[in-house]
Design a protein around this motif. Structure first.
Motif, PDB file in Angstrom:
ATOM      1  N   ALA A 230       0.891  -1.165   0.000  1.00  0.00           N
ATOM      2  CA  ALA A 230       0.000   0.000   0.000  1.00  0.00           C
ATOM      3  C   ALA A 230       0.920   1.203   0.000  1.00  0.00           C
ATOM      4  O   ALA A 230       1.651   1.425   0.966  1.00  0.00           O
ATOM      5  N   LEU A 235       3.051  -4.958   3.028  1.00  0.00           N
ATOM      6  CA  LEU A 235       2.031  -5.509   3.916  1.00  0.00           C
ATOM      7  C   LEU A 235       2.140  -7.024   4.076  1.00  0.00           C
ATOM      8  O   LEU A 235       1.638  -7.577   5.046  1.00  0.00           O
ATOM      9  N   ILE A 250      -0.849 -11.371   5.133  1.00  0.00           N
ATOM     10  CA  ILE A 250      -0.631  -9.939   5.356  1.00  0.00           C
ATOM     11  C   ILE A 250      -0.708  -9.572   6.828  1.00  0.00           C
ATOM     12  O   ILE A 250      -1.290 -10.283   7.633  1.00  0.00           O
ATOM     13  N   ARG A 254      -1.336  -3.273   9.516  1.00  0.00           N
ATOM     14  CA  ARG A 254      -0.826  -2.394   8.451  1.00  0.00           C
ATOM     15  C   ARG A 254      -1.868  -2.161   7.371  1.00  0.00           C
ATOM     16  O   ARG A 254      -1.969  -1.062   6.811  1.00  0.00           O
ATOM     17  N   VAL A 255      -2.653  -3.196   7.072  1.00  0.00           N
ATOM     18  CA  VAL A 255      -3.738  -3.027   6.100  1.00  0.00           C
ATOM     19  C   VAL A 255      -4.772  -2.053   6.639  1.00  0.00           C
ATOM     20  O   VAL A 255      -5.270  -1.181   5.906  1.00  0.00           O
ATOM     21  N   LEU A 259      -5.962   1.371   4.754  1.00  0.00           N
ATOM     22  CA  LEU A 259      -7.351   1.660   4.390  1.00  0.00           C
ATOM     23  C   LEU A 259      -7.830   2.952   5.032  1.00  0.00           C
ATOM     24  O   LEU A 259      -8.546   3.740   4.408  1.00  0.00           O
ATOM     25  N   ILE A 265      -4.688  -1.143  -1.834  1.00  0.00           N
ATOM     26  CA  ILE A 265      -3.917  -2.351  -1.579  1.00  0.00           C
ATOM     27  C   ILE A 265      -3.621  -3.006  -2.932  1.00  0.00           C
ATOM     28  O   ILE A 265      -4.525  -3.204  -3.744  1.00  0.00           O
ATOM     29  N   LEU A 274     -10.061  -6.940  -0.080  1.00  0.00           N
ATOM     30  CA  LEU A 274     -10.200  -8.058   0.842  1.00  0.00           C
ATOM     31  C   LEU A 274     -11.653  -8.492   0.917  1.00  0.00           C
ATOM     32  O   LEU A 274     -12.563  -7.672   0.906  1.00  0.00           O
ATOM     33  N   PRO A 285      -9.591  -5.829   8.792  1.00  0.00           N
ATOM     34  CA  PRO A 285      -9.248  -4.400   8.792  1.00  0.00           C
ATOM     35  C   PRO A 285     -10.468  -3.538   8.491  1.00  0.00           C
ATOM     36  O   PRO A 285     -11.221  -3.800   7.559  1.00  0.00           O
TER      37      PRO A 285
END
Length: 292
Positions: A230, A235, A250, A254-255, A259, A265, A274, A285
């Protein structure tokens, strides 16, 4: 009505009067929950709690000995048999690699083979995966008529990872490989190799890295093992993909940060979104507070 001979799967048999207690003291699943009609996902871990081998445990009927059969990635079957032999000591067990004489077949939306064909069970990980059977190698082509790619596309579409494909052996904890979500770890059983670390992750909720399903933009999927990013931040990495869907290993925190910042991503440079299957119980996330 797909049914597939999984030629990349091998079989290790553990037999003898001490077979149950021997395995129960080593692997993540509870053998009280395994029978001739019910299989279980399990793994043998390092003392540090990382997965050395993952497998599906079958049991033969008691009237023919009640031996256990471990459905494992075929290339690792000799290593699994050897590793179990290290733990054997004085236990009254025999460990054999039967990968040349036995085979694994899987099917979904297809008629199950009769019990006379071999050991036939519902896939213990997820009902939507269908059934799984251990049969004589010479009979595998009769029951598995479709290409193996069809099976892998099916499991990827459901978000189900496999060791050696979506994560490296010796590198991932059971929580990271979703074994806690797929009936692969019984937290109420006694001790096994690596149990202390796995139990601590469960009770403290410290699994920050997970394999999650994703939908690729444009219907393509990235190669295995490429970076998920990202912006400039890494990630994780990709697992297997098929038909525009894939699995990603992942860092969830961090995701979530990416976001929140409005960043896209990307897996191998391809935008992904996702997708949370209904069977996953941990927060995704953007849903709730994640482990830190």
């Amino acid at each position: 009505m797909p049914s597939v001979h999984l030629a990349d799967r091998g079989v290790v048999r553990v037999s003898g009067e001490d077979a149950k207690s021997f395995l129960d003291n080593l692997i993540t699943c509870d053998l009280d929950r395994v029978s001739a009609h019910t299989a279980r996902l399990g793994a043998l871990l390092t003392p540090q709690g990382k997965i050395l081998f993952d497998f599906i445990v079958f049991q033969a009927p008691q009237e023919i000995g009640g031996a256990y059969y471990l459905d494992v990635l075929k290339v690792f079957a000799p290593d699994l048999a050897k590793r179990l032999g290290f733990y054997k000591l004085r236990a009254k067990v025999a460990v054999e690699d039967l990968s040349e004489s036995l085979a694994i077949v899987a099917g979904w939306d297809a008629t199950r083979p009769d019990d006379e064909a071999g050991l036939v069970v519902e896939d213990p990980r997820l009902p939507a995966l269908g059934w799984r059977a251990l049969v004589a190698a010479q009979d595998a082509a009769e029951f598995g008529k479709d290409p193996a790619e069809a099976y892998h596309a099916h499991r990827i579409s459901l978000g189900v990872p496999e060791g050696g494909r979506d994560f490296l052996f010796g590198d991932a904890f059971p929580h990271e490989a979703l074994m806690d979500q797929l009936n692969g770890v019984d937290f109420d059983k006694g001790c096994y190799v690596g149990q202390e670390v796995v139990s601590r992750m469960q009770h403290r909720g410290t699994a920050r890295t997970r394999i999650v399903p994703a939908l690729y933009e444009g219907g393509f999927a990235a190669d295995v093992g490429v970076e998920v990013t990202a912006g400039e931040k890494a990630l994780g990495r990709t697992g297997t993909g098929a038909e525009g869907k894939g699995l990603l290993m992942i860092r969830l925190d961090r995701v979530a940060d990416a976001l929140k910042a409005g960043e896209v991503i990307r897996a191998g440079g391809i935008p992904v979104r996702l997708e949370k299957p209904s069977w996953i119980g941990f927060p995704f996330p953007g849903e709730a507070e994640l482990p830190s």
